[in-house]
Write a protein that holds these residues in place. Structure first.
Motif, PDB file in Angstrom:
ATOM      1  N   LYS A  20       0.835  -1.210   0.000  1.00  0.00           N
ATOM      2  CA  LYS A  20       0.000   0.000   0.000  1.00  0.00           C
ATOM      3  C   LYS A  20       0.866   1.255   0.000  1.00  0.00           C
ATOM      4  O   LYS A  20       0.543   2.257  -0.649  1.00  0.00           O
ATOM      5  CB  LYS A  20      -0.930  -0.003   1.206  1.00  0.00           C
ATOM      6  N   LYS A  21       1.976   1.193   0.726  1.00  0.00           N
ATOM      7  CA  LYS A  21       2.895   2.344   0.759  1.00  0.00           C
ATOM      8  C   LYS A  21       3.522   2.552  -0.620  1.00  0.00           C
ATOM      9  O   LYS A  21       3.651   3.698  -1.080  1.00  0.00           O
ATOM     10  CB  LYS A  21       3.987   2.090   1.799  1.00  0.00           C
ATOM     11  N   TRP A  22       3.887   1.459  -1.284  1.00  0.00           N
ATOM     12  CA  TRP A  22       4.436   1.597  -2.637  1.00  0.00           C
ATOM     13  C   TRP A  22       3.427   2.254  -3.570  1.00  0.00           C
ATOM     14  O   TRP A  22       3.762   3.163  -4.334  1.00  0.00           O
ATOM     15  CB  TRP A  22       4.809   0.224  -3.205  1.00  0.00           C
ATOM     16  N   MET A  23       2.179   1.803  -3.509  1.00  0.00           N
ATOM     17  CA  MET A  23       1.149   2.361  -4.369  1.00  0.00           C
ATOM     18  C   MET A  23       0.893   3.826  -4.046  1.00  0.00           C
ATOM     19  O   MET A  23       0.743   4.662  -4.953  1.00  0.00           O
ATOM     20  CB  MET A  23      -0.150   1.564  -4.227  1.00  0.00           C
ATOM     21  N   SER A  24       0.863   4.140  -2.796  1.00  0.00           N
ATOM     22  CA  SER A  24       0.647   5.528  -2.392  1.00  0.00           C
ATOM     23  C   SER A  24       1.779   6.419  -2.891  1.00  0.00           C
ATOM     24  O   SER A  24       1.537   7.499  -3.451  1.00  0.00           O
ATOM     25  CB  SER A  24       0.542   5.626  -0.871  1.00  0.00           C
TER      26      SER A  24
END
Length: 308
Positions: A20-24
């Motif tokens: 999720k952090k990568w996508m954000s």
């Protein structure tokens, strides 16, 4: 301009929260790039089925109520648009021009598309491998069965906000007013390139080109690099290292062999021997130019296939 996602940066995180952090991060990066002129985010065709973490795909993230709703909505607007594979196929010009791009012996569609269009590639910030503003790839261009050109190409790239800041000057150079075709370029050459002097024969060489030709995108990029150099020209002599793309003079043997073909009449009526040249792809494209160190102008004498 488009913002091309590097599919080679996809790997499985240890936990969905990391994914999720990568996508954000990458979507926040896209939002910042959007403000700088990169209007469309381009992704691979089968991206939704790729895994971001064990049992957690892009599709799972897209439907995860705990993931950022605004970013999921932003991403959803792009996953049904023409994909990177579609764009590359369209640019193959119905088989007349084919190309293949690889990175460390892996097919690299996102990096390759960014190279072909002179645009920006972006990766997940998940490895030191992608923590750089330029990535070298191998490009193979097939114009026909016998004309095969191989080049190492440097692709502008980002995975962090600081990369956009580092690339600020380059981004400004490519975020120019649109030039849809060669005829418009020629008609408005003084407005677009006030420090470049075009020889008359260049008009016919570019008149049939338009924005759907990958080489035209490369040609515009190279010309703007020369224009930017002239606008900042301070030293008495021409300094090749200040041109972003690779340029070189012809060898003595080629100058002797092709002296007639490399001599062009300039608008001031003087015949000049053009040795300096930059390259453009697909194929072995060349832009021959002559730096006038007294006037701090550059004459453009030829745009077309390599002279041989």
């Amino acid at each position: 301009m488009d913002f091309f996602f590097n599919e080679l940066s996809v790997k499985q995180a240890g936990h969905p929260e990391i994914a999720k952090k990568w996508m954000s991060d990458i979507l926040q990066l896209y939002k910042a790039a959007y403000l700088k002129g990169f209007k469309r985010l381009r992704t691979p065709q089968n991206i939704l089925s790729d895994f971001l973490a064990p049992n957690y795909t892009f599709s799972n993230w897209l439907n995860d109520p705990l993931a950022d709703k605004e970013l999921r909505s932003l991403f959803r607007t792009f996953v049904n648009h023409p994909f990177i594979e579609d764009i590359l196929e369209q640019k193959s010009d119905e088989g007349k021009q084919l190309f293949e791009f690889t990175y460390n012996d892996r097919i690299a569609r996102g990096l390759g598309a960014a190279c072909l269009f002179g645009s920006l590639a972006a990766s997940f910030d998940n490895s030191p491998e992608w923590d750089k503003t330029s990535i070298s790839i191998r490009a193979v261009y097939f114009s026909d069965k016998t004309d095969i050109t191989e080049e190492n190409e440097d692709v502008k790239h980002c995975c962090k906000m600081i990369h956009l800041e580092f690339l600020k000057k380059w981004i400004e150079s490519v975020s120019r007013p649109p030039i849809p075709d060669g005829k418009i370029l020629w008609l408005r050459k003084r407005a677009f390139f006030p420090n470049l002097v075009f020889c008359k024969n260049v008009e016919a060489q570019i008149s049939s080109l338009h924005e759907n030709h990958p080489e035209f995108i490369q040609i515009k990029k190279r010309l703007f690099e020369l224009e930017t150099y002239c606008s900042e020209w301070e030293t008495a002599s021409f300094r090749e290292e200040n041109i972003p793309s690779k340029i070189s003079p012809e060898s003595e043997s080629r100058l002797n062999q092709f002296k007639t073909q490399l001599t062009f009449i300039c608008p001031d009526g003087i015949n000049r021997l053009f040795s300096w040249h930059s390259r453009f792809t697909p194929g072995a494209g060349r832009i021959y130019f002559y730096p006038d160190e007294d006037k701090k102008k550059i004459y453009v004498g030829y745009i077309g296939k390599k002279i041989d």
